[in-house]
Design an enzyme around this catalytic site. Sequence first.
Site, PDB file in Angstrom:
ATOM      1  N   ASP A  74      56.217 -55.938 -54.652  1.00  0.00           N
ATOM      2  CA  ASP A  74      57.850 -54.975 -55.333  1.00  0.00           C
ATOM      3  C   ASP A  74      57.384 -53.595 -54.230  1.00  0.00           C
ATOM      4  O   ASP A  74      56.073 -53.170 -53.208  1.00  0.00           O
ATOM      5  CB  ASP A  74      56.962 -54.260 -55.983  1.00  0.00           C
ATOM      6  CG  ASP A  74      55.600 -53.782 -56.969  1.00  0.00           C
ATOM      7  OD1 ASP A  74      54.718 -54.517 -55.744  1.00  0.00           O
ATOM      8  OD2 ASP A  74      55.335 -53.119 -57.401  1.00  0.00           O
ATOM      9  N   GLU A  85      53.256 -54.334 -58.837  1.00  0.00           N
ATOM     10  CA  GLU A  85      51.881 -53.993 -59.283  1.00  0.00           C
ATOM     11  C   GLU A  85      51.871 -52.689 -58.517  1.00  0.00           C
ATOM     12  O   GLU A  85      50.814 -52.225 -59.085  1.00  0.00           O
ATOM     13  CB  GLU A  85      51.386 -54.834 -57.411  1.00  0.00           C
ATOM     14  CG  GLU A  85      49.601 -54.520 -57.289  1.00  0.00           C
ATOM     15  CD  GLU A  85      49.672 -52.271 -56.481  1.00  0.00           C
ATOM     16  OE1 GLU A  85      48.864 -51.967 -57.029  1.00  0.00           O
ATOM     17  OE2 GLU A  85      50.254 -52.361 -56.187  1.00  0.00           O
ATOM     18  N   GLU A  86      52.821 -52.083 -58.367  1.00  0.00           N
ATOM     19  CA  GLU A  86      52.649 -50.221 -58.128  1.00  0.00           C
ATOM     20  C   GLU A  86      52.716 -49.644 -59.846  1.00  0.00           C
ATOM     21  O   GLU A  86      52.498 -48.852 -59.591  1.00  0.00           O
ATOM     22  CB  GLU A  86      54.109 -49.598 -58.094  1.00  0.00           C
ATOM     23  CG  GLU A  86      53.830 -50.044 -56.033  1.00  0.00           C
ATOM     24  CD  GLU A  86      53.309 -49.302 -55.097  1.00  0.00           C
ATOM     25  OE1 GLU A  86      52.591 -48.584 -55.555  1.00  0.00           O
ATOM     26  OE2 GLU A  86      53.348 -49.608 -54.217  1.00  0.00           O
ATOM     27  N   HIS A  89      52.921 -44.227 -49.677  1.00  0.00           N
ATOM     28  CA  HIS A  89      53.209 -43.531 -50.408  1.00  0.00           C
ATOM     29  C   HIS A  89      54.261 -42.526 -49.505  1.00  0.00           C
ATOM     30  O   HIS A  89      54.646 -41.776 -50.549  1.00  0.00           O
ATOM     31  CB  HIS A  89      52.671 -43.525 -51.727  1.00  0.00           C
ATOM     32  CG  HIS A  89      52.599 -44.793 -52.217  1.00  0.00           C
ATOM     33  ND1 HIS A  89      52.244 -44.434 -53.830  1.00  0.00           N
ATOM     34  CD2 HIS A  89      51.566 -46.039 -52.075  1.00  0.00           C
ATOM     35  CE1 HIS A  89      51.997 -45.166 -54.258  1.00  0.00           C
ATOM     36  NE2 HIS A  89      51.607 -46.974 -53.106  1.00  0.00           N
TER      37      HIS A  89
END
Length: 391
Positions: free
Chosen positions: A79, A137-138, A362
């Site tokens: 993702d 996962e995020e 990020h």
Amino acid sequence: MERFGSILDDLFPEMVAWRRHLHQHPELSFHENKTAEYIYGHLTRWGIEAKKGVGGHGVVGVIRGSEAGPTVALRADMDALPIQDQKQCEYASKVPGVMHACGHDAHTATLLAVAKSFQEQRGELKGNVVCIFQPAEEFTPGGAAPMIREGVLDGVDVIYGVHLWTPFPSGSVYTATGRLMAAADEFQIEITGKGGHAGLPHETVDSIVVASQLVMNLQTIVSRNVDPAEPSVVSVGFIQAGTAFNVIAGTCAMIGTVRSFNEQVRDLVRARIEQIAAETCRMHGAECRVDYKAGYPPVINDETEAERFFRTVPGLFPAENVRRSPLIMAGEDFAYYLQKIPGCFMLVGAGNEQAGIIHPHHHPKFDIDETAMLNAAKLLTRMALSYLHGE
């Protein structure tokens, strides 16, 4: 391992192409429809037994060896994040406001290459390899737990995973015995005071003043309540209040995170956040509501499997590049797999200052040294073969 390594070397250009395609077409957590189809299409074209729609948009591929033996699982997440890509390159995201800013595109490309190499050499395998392409996962509750509930670990003896990590230089590989990555929790606090005219503060209960004091008070939890030998973090990352320069805000919302490695510390910090928020607000005549959401547990590697890394990997990489990782305060839902079966999560250096690959995960200009994918593929393959062949 030499045959597998040679196959992976030959697959590297395809690995780069897969990664760049995924980088240009990112999908957010719980929405990985096209990504899943892309993975499933490759697996089935290669003749790999594959299943999609596992635990959401998860995809699982199974390579069955020619001889009976144990079953090893390898996992990649897929993702992306709600971040606008600011890189100036040919493979920048084509989706406004969404990008692969954490390397999950590269994780997917890496595992695709590993799956293809095992499929081509399945006659050499004593046992089976399960390739888990995991969504979401995020963001909690994540994708690992739903895939586990749907049986992705049934019959699996051990699991390995990697994270490409730009804070570490390309060419290096890291892990740790036991604790590696932190539990990641989230808290939201809503403060209710009494709004009014900014020129008449004595007639109000200023929620911004209360929130400001609360932020500072929360910092005493780690510094004065938690054992200094236990790593932990309390951070407020978001505050929102007010509408105009001459209006005192009646309400203020804040959101933050807690990171820890110990369940007792985790419980202590939660209790202190709730207590300090209530008492700080009471002192000023305000009220508050605390919503605390437990996130992923800590990533705790199996001792035997972590020692396998330190025993077998120096033959694959220069010994000086095989290192013990410091504790990482980022969270990972790979932790759920490790709660069920033995395994090891590993970090593969993906930073390269000379190439300008210096931005943290990020970040809107995040990128990786793509040669790290080849290192990750060889690492996963080496760990899997070591277990399958009883080394």
